[in-house]
Design a protein around this motif. Sequence first.
Motif, PDB file in Angstrom:
ATOM      1  N   GLN A  55      -8.626   2.056  -6.213  1.00 56.95           N
ATOM      2  CA  GLN A  55      -7.307   2.646  -5.985  1.00 56.95           C
ATOM      3  C   GLN A  55      -6.373   2.437  -7.175  1.00 56.95           C
ATOM      4  OE1 GLN A  55      -8.506  -0.079  -4.561  1.00 56.95           O
ATOM      5  NE2 GLN A  55      -8.717   0.138  -2.345  1.00 56.95           N
ATOM      6  N   ASP A  86      -1.502   6.572  -3.925  1.00 55.43           N
ATOM      7  CA  ASP A  86      -0.622   6.696  -2.760  1.00 55.43           C
ATOM      8  C   ASP A  86      -1.455   6.943  -1.495  1.00 55.43           C
ATOM      9  OD1 ASP A  86       1.756   6.271  -4.103  1.00 55.43           O
ATOM     10  OD2 ASP A  86       1.878   8.352  -4.761  1.00 55.43           O
ATOM     11  N   GLY A  87      -0.770   7.108  -0.392  1.00 56.81           N
ATOM     12  CA  GLY A  87      -1.472   7.387   0.859  1.00 56.81           C
ATOM     13  C   GLY A  87      -1.966   6.126   1.533  1.00 56.81           C
ATOM     14  N   GLN A  88      -1.396   4.993   1.116  1.00 58.98           N
ATOM     15  CA  GLN A  88      -1.730   3.746   1.800  1.00 58.98           C
ATOM     16  C   GLN A  88      -0.437   3.068   2.210  1.00 58.98           C
ATOM     17  OE1 GLN A  88      -5.174   1.744  -0.507  1.00 58.98           O
ATOM     18  NE2 GLN A  88      -4.033   3.012  -1.940  1.00 58.98           N
ATOM     19  N   SER A  89      -0.543   2.198   3.183  1.00 61.54           N
ATOM     20  CA  SER A  89       0.666   1.513   3.634  1.00 61.54           C
ATOM     21  C   SER A  89       1.111   0.524   2.565  1.00 61.54           C
ATOM     22  CB  SER A  89       0.386   0.770   4.934  1.00 61.54           C
ATOM     23  OG  SER A  89      -0.475  -0.315   4.682  1.00 61.54           O
ATOM     24  N   LYS A  90       2.398   0.175   2.603  1.00 61.39           N
ATOM     25  CA  LYS A  90       2.937  -0.823   1.682  1.00 61.39           C
ATOM     26  C   LYS A  90       2.120  -2.113   1.745  1.00 61.39           C
ATOM     27  CE  LYS A  90       7.430  -0.068   2.723  1.00 61.39           C
ATOM     28  NZ  LYS A  90       8.766  -0.534   3.140  1.00 61.39           N
ATOM     29  N   GLU A  91       1.753  -2.491   2.976  1.00 60.01           N
ATOM     30  CA  GLU A  91       1.033  -3.751   3.142  1.00 60.01           C
ATOM     31  C   GLU A  91      -0.322  -3.690   2.438  1.00 60.01           C
ATOM     32  OE1 GLU A  91       2.577  -2.109   5.642  1.00 60.01           O
ATOM     33  OE2 GLU A  91       4.278  -3.498   5.676  1.00 60.01           O
ATOM     34  N   ASP A  92      -1.002  -2.538   2.570  1.00 55.74           N
ATOM     35  CA  ASP A  92      -2.304  -2.390   1.915  1.00 55.74           C
ATOM     36  C   ASP A  92      -2.159  -2.476   0.404  1.00 55.74           C
ATOM     37  OD1 ASP A  92      -3.691  -2.230   4.216  1.00 55.74           O
ATOM     38  OD2 ASP A  92      -3.931  -0.048   4.220  1.00 55.74           O
ATOM     39  N   ILE A  93      -1.140  -1.794  -0.113  1.00 58.89           N
ATOM     40  CA  ILE A  93      -0.931  -1.815  -1.564  1.00 58.89           C
ATOM     41  C   ILE A  93      -0.648  -3.233  -2.039  1.00 58.89           C
ATOM     42  CG2 ILE A  93       0.664  -1.064  -3.378  1.00 58.89           C
ATOM     43  CD1 ILE A  93       0.792   1.642  -2.063  1.00 58.89           C
ATOM     44  N   ILE A 121      -3.888  -5.163  -2.102  1.00 56.72           N
ATOM     45  CA  ILE A 121      -4.752  -4.771  -3.222  1.00 56.72           C
ATOM     46  C   ILE A 121      -4.273  -5.417  -4.516  1.00 56.72           C
ATOM     47  CG2 ILE A 121      -5.361  -2.805  -4.703  1.00 56.72           C
ATOM     48  CD1 ILE A 121      -5.306  -1.088  -2.083  1.00 56.72           C
TER      49      ILE A 121
END
Lengths: 84, 84
Positions: A32, B48-55, B58
Amino acid sequence: MKVAVKVRLKKSILDPQGKAVNQALHQLGFDQISGVRVGKLIELEVADGQSKEDIQKIVEDASRKLLANTVIEDFEIEYPEAAK
Amino acid sequence: MKVAVKVRLKKSILDPQGKAVNQALHQLGFDQISGVRVGKLIELEVADGQSKEDIQKIVEDASRKLLANTVIEDFEIEYPEAAK
């Protein structure tokens, strides 16, 4: 006063270190992530007892003369919140 | 989303590069500057296309595994203003 100088390669300049980090991240499965650029974060302390303008002049001068190579790099100076 | 990772040597770790910059600044007459520390500023783009928490997960994971050497370095992640 603590001041930070962010030094980045100009957009038009290739960044082999960033590219290497980008590839390493992909090998670790971080698909990502893209567009990695590696710059420098130089933090320094400027003696107090001078006006804000003087401090800004000193740090900008130092950045231009030594901290950044302005042929290939841009710099951005960050002052502490309270001093803005 | 553009994310910046600031990587700094831990306070207890000597910074020879910072010391060299400090000396060079003094030789140029910047006597008001002291305590120079040189860190890394790593800027990257997360899809993009992921939640803030996921980002956040990562980037923190990538920092811990690759961007910073957590034995001698600390890292701090900066998200764009709008994403906070």
